[in-house]
Design a protein around this motif. Sequence first.
Motif, short mmCIF file in Angstrom:
data_model
loop_
_atom_site.label_atom_id
_atom_site.label_comp_id
_atom_site.label_asym_id
_atom_site.label_seq_id
_atom_site.Cartn_x
_atom_site.Cartn_y
_atom_site.Cartn_z
N VAL A 13 0.85 -1.19 0.00
CA VAL A 13 0.00 0.00 0.00
C VAL A 13 0.88 1.24 0.00
CG1 VAL A 13 -1.67 1.33 1.33
CG2 VAL A 13 -1.96 -1.13 1.07
N THR A 30 -11.08 7.35 -8.30
CA THR A 30 -11.35 6.05 -7.71
C THR A 30 -10.22 5.64 -6.79
OG1 THR A 30 -10.32 4.91 -9.57
CG2 THR A 30 -12.70 5.30 -9.71
N GLU A 31 -10.56 4.86 -5.80
CA GLU A 31 -9.57 4.37 -4.84
C GLU A 31 -8.98 3.06 -5.33
OE1 GLU A 31 -9.71 2.58 -0.40
OE2 GLU A 31 -10.83 4.42 -0.76
N ILE A 32 -7.66 2.95 -5.30
CA ILE A 32 -7.00 1.71 -5.69
C ILE A 32 -6.84 0.86 -4.44
CG2 ILE A 32 -4.90 0.70 -6.63
CD1 ILE A 32 -4.53 3.27 -8.23
N THR A 33 -7.31 -0.38 -4.53
CA THR A 33 -7.23 -1.29 -3.40
C THR A 33 -6.46 -2.55 -3.80
OG1 THR A 33 -9.33 -2.30 -4.00
CG2 THR A 33 -9.41 -0.47 -2.43
N ILE A 34 -6.13 -3.35 -2.84
CA ILE A 34 -5.46 -4.62 -3.11
C ILE A 34 -6.52 -5.66 -3.44
CG2 ILE A 34 -4.07 -6.47 -2.12
CD1 ILE A 34 -2.68 -4.33 -0.42
N SER A 35 -6.44 -6.24 -4.65
CA SER A 35 -7.39 -7.27 -5.07
C SER A 35 -6.99 -8.64 -4.55
CB SER A 35 -7.48 -7.33 -6.59
OG SER A 35 -8.00 -6.14 -7.10
N PHE A 49 -3.37 -5.17 -7.65
CA PHE A 49 -4.23 -4.06 -7.24
C PHE A 49 -5.51 -4.04 -8.07
CE2 PHE A 49 0.10 -2.82 -6.15
CZ PHE A 49 -0.04 -2.50 -4.81
N SER A 50 -6.48 -3.25 -7.63
CA SER A 50 -7.78 -3.18 -8.31
C SER A 50 -7.67 -2.62 -9.73
CB SER A 50 -8.76 -2.35 -7.49
OG SER A 50 -8.24 -1.05 -7.28
#
Length: 79
Positions: A13, A30-35, A49-50
């Motif tokens: 992150v 948009t928020e980037i998240t861990i997929s 990541f997303s």
Amino acid sequence: MKLKYYSVLSLCVLGGLLTTPASVWAAQQTEITISSASVLNPSAVEVVFSNQQRMTLDFYGENIFRMFQDNQGGIVRDP
């Protein structure tokens, strides 16, 4: 192993934030998240990541690791 796994996710992150240019943050809504995160071998972890970017972390010792991310889609290679 769980502590190492959570430490890896924290580093990912932070690494994702540090490697993203400021101009991208200004335009991005948009928020980037861990997929997902998967163990590649006993010393390497890959995080997806997303936005489908990938980051690989290689652990060489207790406090020595290599973080690799190629936003153009390249695979891990020698520096």
